[in-house]
Design a protein around this motif. Structure first.
Motif, PDB file in Angstrom:
ATOM      1  N   ILE A   1      30.461  72.204  43.031  1.00  0.00           N
ATOM      2  CA  ILE A   1      31.116  72.911  41.926  1.00  0.00           C
ATOM      3  C   ILE A   1      31.751  74.210  42.425  1.00  0.00           C
ATOM      4  N   ASP A   2      31.054  74.920  43.307  1.00  0.00           N
ATOM      5  CA  ASP A   2      31.614  76.151  43.873  1.00  0.00           C
ATOM      6  C   ASP A   2      32.912  75.860  44.619  1.00  0.00           C
ATOM      7  N   GLU A   3      32.935  74.769  45.373  1.00  0.00           N
ATOM      8  CA  GLU A   3      34.145  74.404  46.112  1.00  0.00           C
ATOM      9  C   GLU A   3      35.303  74.109  45.162  1.00  0.00           C
ATOM     10  N   LEU A   4      35.008  73.378  44.089  1.00  0.00           N
ATOM     11  CA  LEU A   4      36.053  73.044  43.123  1.00  0.00           C
ATOM     12  C   LEU A   4      36.518  74.279  42.358  1.00  0.00           C
ATOM     13  N   ASN A   5      35.590  75.193  42.070  1.00  0.00           N
ATOM     14  CA  ASN A   5      35.965  76.448  41.413  1.00  0.00           C
ATOM     15  C   ASN A   5      36.993  77.215  42.233  1.00  0.00           C
ATOM     16  N   ASN A   6      36.894  77.087  43.558  1.00  0.00           N
ATOM     17  CA  ASN A   6      37.766  77.840  44.461  1.00  0.00           C
ATOM     18  C   ASN A   6      38.960  77.033  44.965  1.00  0.00           C
ATOM     19  N   ASP A   7      39.108  75.812  44.488  1.00  0.00           N
ATOM     20  CA  ASP A   7      40.206  74.932  44.914  1.00  0.00           C
ATOM     21  C   ASP A   7      41.392  75.123  43.966  1.00  0.00           C
ATOM     22  N   ASP A   8      42.483  75.666  44.481  1.00  0.00           N
ATOM     23  CA  ASP A   8      43.641  75.971  43.644  1.00  0.00           C
ATOM     24  C   ASP A   8      44.332  74.725  43.100  1.00  0.00           C
TER      25      ASP A   8
ATOM     26  N   ALA B   1      21.566  70.016  33.676  1.00  0.00           N
ATOM     27  CA  ALA B   1      22.963  69.960  33.228  1.00  0.00           C
ATOM     28  C   ALA B   1      23.449  71.321  32.753  1.00  0.00           C
ATOM     29  N   ILE B   2      22.591  72.069  32.040  1.00  0.00           N
ATOM     30  CA  ILE B   2      23.008  73.361  31.505  1.00  0.00           C
ATOM     31  C   ILE B   2      23.348  74.335  32.637  1.00  0.00           C
ATOM     32  N   ALA B   3      22.510  74.353  33.661  1.00  0.00           N
ATOM     33  CA  ALA B   3      22.768  75.251  34.788  1.00  0.00           C
ATOM     34  C   ALA B   3      24.063  74.876  35.498  1.00  0.00           C
ATOM     35  N   LEU B   4      24.345  73.590  35.608  1.00  0.00           N
ATOM     36  CA  LEU B   4      25.566  73.144  36.274  1.00  0.00           C
ATOM     37  C   LEU B   4      26.797  73.508  35.448  1.00  0.00           C
ATOM     38  N   ILE B   5      26.717  73.317  34.139  1.00  0.00           N
ATOM     39  CA  ILE B   5      27.849  73.697  33.270  1.00  0.00           C
ATOM     40  C   ILE B   5      28.082  75.199  33.336  1.00  0.00           C
ATOM     41  N   ASN B   6      27.001  75.960  33.339  1.00  0.00           N
ATOM     42  CA  ASN B   6      27.124  77.420  33.407  1.00  0.00           C
ATOM     43  C   ASN B   6      27.710  77.884  34.735  1.00  0.00           C
ATOM     44  N   ARG B   7      27.621  77.051  35.765  1.00  0.00           N
ATOM     45  CA  ARG B   7      28.154  77.413  37.080  1.00  0.00           C
ATOM     46  C   ARG B   7      29.672  77.208  37.166  1.00  0.00           C
ATOM     47  N   LEU B   8      30.216  76.436  36.232  1.00  0.00           N
ATOM     48  CA  LEU B   8      31.661  76.203  36.225  1.00  0.00           C
ATOM     49  C   LEU B   8      32.412  77.505  36.015  1.00  0.00           C
ATOM     50  N   GLU B   9      33.557  77.647  36.688  1.00  0.00           N
ATOM     51  CA  GLU B   9      34.482  78.719  36.353  1.00  0.00           C
ATOM     52  C   GLU B   9      34.966  78.460  34.924  1.00  0.00           C
ATOM     53  N   PRO B  10      34.750  79.395  33.981  1.00  0.00           N
ATOM     54  CA  PRO B  10      35.081  79.133  32.571  1.00  0.00           C
ATOM     55  C   PRO B  10      36.512  78.661  32.336  1.00  0.00           C
ATOM     56  N   THR B  11      37.456  79.159  33.132  1.00  0.00           N
ATOM     57  CA  THR B  11      38.851  78.760  32.949  1.00  0.00           C
ATOM     58  C   THR B  11      39.130  77.348  33.455  1.00  0.00           C
ATOM     59  N   LYS B  12      38.128  76.728  34.117  1.00  0.00           N
ATOM     60  CA  LYS B  12      38.272  75.347  34.588  1.00  0.00           C
ATOM     61  C   LYS B  12      37.344  74.381  33.841  1.00  0.00           C
ATOM     62  N   ASP B  13      36.676  74.886  32.825  1.00  0.00           N
ATOM     63  CA  ASP B  13      35.705  74.100  32.063  1.00  0.00           C
ATOM     64  C   ASP B  13      36.436  73.141  31.117  1.00  0.00           C
ATOM     65  N   ALA B  14      36.783  71.960  31.617  1.00  0.00           N
ATOM     66  CA  ALA B  14      37.679  71.049  30.899  1.00  0.00           C
ATOM     67  C   ALA B  14      37.066  70.476  29.620  1.00  0.00           C
TER      68      ALA B  14
ATOM     69  N   GLY C   1      35.062  72.329  27.613  1.00  0.00           N
ATOM     70  CA  GLY C   1      34.831  73.420  26.677  1.00  0.00           C
ATOM     71  C   GLY C   1      33.384  73.708  26.357  1.00  0.00           C
ATOM     72  N   LEU C   2      32.473  73.468  27.297  1.00  0.00           N
ATOM     73  CA  LEU C   2      31.045  73.623  27.019  1.00  0.00           C
ATOM     74  C   LEU C   2      30.424  74.865  27.654  1.00  0.00           C
ATOM     75  N   HIS C   3      31.192  75.587  28.477  1.00  0.00           N
ATOM     76  CA  HIS C   3      30.663  76.813  29.070  1.00  0.00           C
ATOM     77  C   HIS C   3      30.436  77.841  27.961  1.00  0.00           C
ATOM     78  N   PRO C   4      29.364  78.665  28.077  1.00  0.00           N
ATOM     79  CA  PRO C   4      29.096  79.672  27.038  1.00  0.00           C
ATOM     80  C   PRO C   4      30.291  80.571  26.726  1.00  0.00           C
ATOM     81  N   ASN C   5      31.111  80.883  27.731  1.00  0.00           N
ATOM     82  CA  ASN C   5      32.291  81.712  27.480  1.00  0.00           C
ATOM     83  C   ASN C   5      33.255  81.029  26.510  1.00  0.00           C
ATOM     84  N   ASN C   6      33.461  79.725  26.708  1.00  0.00           N
ATOM     85  CA  ASN C   6      34.398  78.997  25.854  1.00  0.00           C
ATOM     86  C   ASN C   6      33.821  78.739  24.466  1.00  0.00           C
ATOM     87  N   LEU C   7      32.525  78.465  24.404  1.00  0.00           N
ATOM     88  CA  LEU C   7      31.892  78.317  23.095  1.00  0.00           C
ATOM     89  C   LEU C   7      31.907  79.645  22.339  1.00  0.00           C
ATOM     90  N   GLY C   8      31.742  80.743  23.078  1.00  0.00           N
ATOM     91  CA  GLY C   8      31.810  82.061  22.456  1.00  0.00           C
ATOM     92  C   GLY C   8      33.197  82.346  21.890  1.00  0.00           C
TER      93      GLY C   8
END
Length: 287
Positions: A82-89, A106-119, A121-128
């Motif tokens: 996930i970190d690699e994909l977060n940094n892949d342009d 699953a929750i920890a993995l979703i939370n690790r996503l870059e919010p702007t790449k959370d396709a 829409g389940l990251h806490p930032n996007n739900l917020g």
């Protein structure tokens, strides 16, 4: 008889619009949007969903960076990916196909996503952002439901909307979206009492509990708009397998004003909203 809300037709229309827009943007910015769907194990239902998503990506011109992993992959290994994909342009959207094997968080993995790449829409930032009514990536299935209601010209404002189910995937976000559209929203769940009394007050009923055909005709009033999010595989009296929703379609459709079929209703819209989210994330990088 209820008017059928055709999810396949709307999905085809929106995907055509997405394809046209991607073709123009790819020429302007030098690359297509990219989506990475991460799947773990060999769950047949998940495999079918992932295949549908990858096929849809190809159809509209989204580059697919899907990764399928063995059941034994560890939490730490997935986090590194996930970190690699977060940094892949090249990757604008990342989706973790649920459910995951029990040893993975699953929750920890979703939370690790870059919010702007959370396709999805389940990251806490996007739900917020959804709670606050701010622009952002929206949960795919609920967004698909709202698109179906809009396409069918269903007036939501001031209506009684009843949501059956309170999952983070569907129930809670669709309740927030309906509230944002000025409906009066009630959520029914496993501890709710007098369920039939509540459902019979609904002008719009959203069924999302994952139990086959439990919503019967005596649970709704005439002219209710019924949206069936459930997808359940059952065997008929001949032993043949088929898909049904959470709604007793044949009987409820005689009373409702509008109804979504299963399959062919909400399902195609979930994939389409995933494509739309990926395009939105891609565009947000450039303007």
């Amino acid at each position: 008889m209820a008017k059928i809300i055709d999810g396949k037709a709307l999905a085809k229309k929106i995907q055509a619009e997405i394809s046209t827009e991607i073709a123009a943007l790819k020429h302007r910015y030098g690359r297509a949007p990219g989506l990475a769907v991460l799947m773990v194990g060999d769950n047949p239902a998940s495999a079918a969903y992932v295949k549908n998503k990858e096929t849809a990506c190809h159809k509209v011109g989204i580059a697919s960076f899907g990764k399928h992993f063995h059941q034994s992959i560890t939490q730490a290994e997935l986090e590194l990916i996930i970190d690699e994909l977060n940094n892949d342009d090249r990757v604008d959207g990342i989706l973790i196909q649920l459910p995951l094997p029990e040893h993975l968080d699953a929750i920890a993995l979703i939370n690790r996503l870059e919010p702007t790449k959370d396709a999805d829409g389940l990251h806490p930032n996007n739900l917020g952002k959804l709670v606050r009514g701010e622009p952002g990536l929206r949960s795919c299935t609920p967004a698909g439901v709202m698109a179906l209601l809009a396409e069918s010209q269903i007036d939501i404002e001031g209506k009684n909307a009843v949501v059956i189910g309170r999952s983070i995937l569907v129930g809670k976000p669709i309740a927030l979206m309906l509230l944002e559209a000025n409906a009066t929203v009630t959520i029914i769940h496993s501890r709710t009492k007098n369920i039939k009394e509540i459902t019979r007050q609904a002008d719009i009923l959203i069924a999302a509990i994952g139990k086959p055909e439990v919503i019967t005709s005596d649970m709704i009033k005439p002219d209710t708009v019924v949206i069936d999010v459930g997808i359940n595989r059952i065997n008929d009296h001949e032993g043949k397998s088929r898909l049904v929703g959470d709604v007793d379609y044949s009987n409820v459709s005689e009373i409702a004003s509008h109804i979504t079929p299963v399959p062919g209703g909400v399902g195609p819209m979930t994939v389409t909203m995933l494509l739309k989210n990926t395009l939105w994330a891609y565009k947000s990088k450039f303007f």
